[in-house]
Design an enzyme around this catalytic site. Structure first.
Site, short mmCIF file in Angstrom:
data_model
loop_
_atom_site.label_atom_id
_atom_site.label_comp_id
_atom_site.label_asym_id
_atom_site.label_seq_id
_atom_site.Cartn_x
_atom_site.Cartn_y
_atom_site.Cartn_z
N SER A 116 -6.96 -30.50 -47.36
CA SER A 116 -7.31 -29.62 -46.34
C SER A 116 -8.21 -28.60 -46.82
O SER A 116 -9.38 -28.93 -47.33
CB SER A 116 -5.95 -29.12 -45.92
OG SER A 116 -6.03 -28.09 -44.82
N GLU A 217 -10.98 -36.70 -43.17
CA GLU A 217 -9.80 -36.56 -42.70
C GLU A 217 -9.93 -35.47 -41.71
O GLU A 217 -10.53 -34.45 -41.95
CB GLU A 217 -8.71 -36.61 -43.37
CG GLU A 217 -8.40 -35.80 -44.54
CD GLU A 217 -7.85 -34.33 -43.94
OE1 GLU A 217 -6.85 -34.56 -43.33
OE2 GLU A 217 -8.15 -33.50 -44.55
N HIS A 281 -3.25 -34.84 -43.30
CA HIS A 281 -2.18 -34.38 -42.57
C HIS A 281 -1.51 -35.17 -41.95
O HIS A 281 -1.27 -35.05 -40.73
CB HIS A 281 -2.70 -33.09 -41.58
CG HIS A 281 -3.81 -31.99 -42.13
ND1 HIS A 281 -5.00 -32.47 -42.56
CD2 HIS A 281 -3.61 -30.92 -42.57
CE1 HIS A 281 -5.66 -31.40 -43.09
NE2 HIS A 281 -4.82 -30.40 -43.10
#
Length: 312
Positions: A116, A217, A281
């Site tokens: 992230s 992602e 995630h």
């Protein structure tokens, strides 16, 4: 153990017995049950050291920039620390980039684990030092959150040096993959969170994509914003010279909905694209070694290491 050459990836050492993990929070805050965390590591034969900024909060940041930066530097500098595990993402890693001591990191290479917002650290550190890092489970949401296997197993197997050159990075069989564009390609696996890859363009963390297998992602981004981010990378020239694409989880968007966009964006590049990989995630969250040379086969739906991850 130091890394002074950039001709090859800068490799850390595999975890020794009774390894000590530094717990740091370079980005956002979270409540941490320190006793639960300590037990989690002890149950697996490890130790942990929880750094001060991990227990602080300053709005949407886990403590002041100075503290978060100091924790990172201290963890890299301490010879008794074997790996550095981020507590969570959120936001804040970018604020540290122009203050990172890359010489310190280069002379003390250790596995850095997170995803992230931590993408900013992965890309900046790789660009400046060549250090191989790990897009993998973080402490709060993933490891203490008891995510499905192989979340924990893939992380500890890679950190422990159990995967050598020629070994496949296993993907859970009960989650389907999609061969978006066919082909086989090799190169260093680089990338991470798509929003962060866009946000760091023009900075010291801008991803160098030439010759790489690009991994992307994201979470909570509608399809049109994913389109905008991919188009931003295309217009910035970041898709020219890539050799393949591994598409991780895009929470909130099905692979079926994402596939036409991937074909539009990557079709002109003539590279293999494999989508639906459970990294990011999601649950489970498979660990990926960023900077490591891999072989992507989008037809056979495999990802194979082409190098060892650690120094002998």
């Amino acid at each position: 153990m130091n890394c002074l050459e950039r001709n090859e990836p800068c490799l850390p050492m595999a975890l020794p017995d009774n390894a000590c993990f530094a717990i740091v929070a370079p980005a956002g805050p979270a409540r941490l049950d320190t006793q639960k965390a300590t037990r989690w590591f002890a149950d697996r034969g490890y130790r942990c050291r929880i750094y001060p900024g991990t227990l602080q909060a300053q709005g949407y940041l886990a403590g002041a920039d100075r503290q978060r930066l100091q924790d990172l530097h201290d963890a890299f500098a301490d010879p008794t620390i074997d790996a550095i595990l981020c507590m969570r993402g959120g936001y804040g890693s970018m604020r540290l980039l122009d203050q990172l001591d890359f010489e310190l990191i280069r002379h003390n290479p250790k596995p850095l684990i997170g995803y992230s917002d931590i993408t900013a650290l992965h890309t900046a550190i790789y660009r400046s030092t060549g250090l191989l890092t790990f897009h993998g489970a973080m402490l709060n949401a993933d490891l203490l959150g008891a995510k499905l296997q192989p979340t924990e197993a893939s992380l500890l197997a890679q950190l422990g040096g159990q995967l050598r050159s020629g070994a496949p990075i296993a993907h859970p069989a009960n989650f389907a993959l999609t061969s978006v564009l066919p082909g086989v390609a090799s190169g260093p696996l680089l990338g991470g969170n798509l929003s962060m890859l866009g946000a760091t363009l023009g900075t010291i963390a801008e991803l160098e994509t030439q010759g790489c297998i690009l991994f992307i992602e994201d979470v909570n981004e509608p399809l049109y914003r994913v389109d905008r981010l991919l188009t931003q990378l295309r217009l910035a020239g970041k898709l020219e010279g890539i050799r393949g694409v591994l598409v991780g989880d895009f929470a909130g968007i099905t692979t079926a909905a994402l596939t036409p966009l991937l074909q539009d964006i990557f079709g002109p590049q003539g590279v293999p694209v494999l989508a639906g990989w459970r990294s990011g995630h999601c649950d489970p969250n498979v660990c990926l070694p960023l900077g490591a040379r891999v072989r992507l086969d989008s037809v056979e739906q495999t990802l194979v290491l082409e190098q060892d991850l650690f120094r002998a």
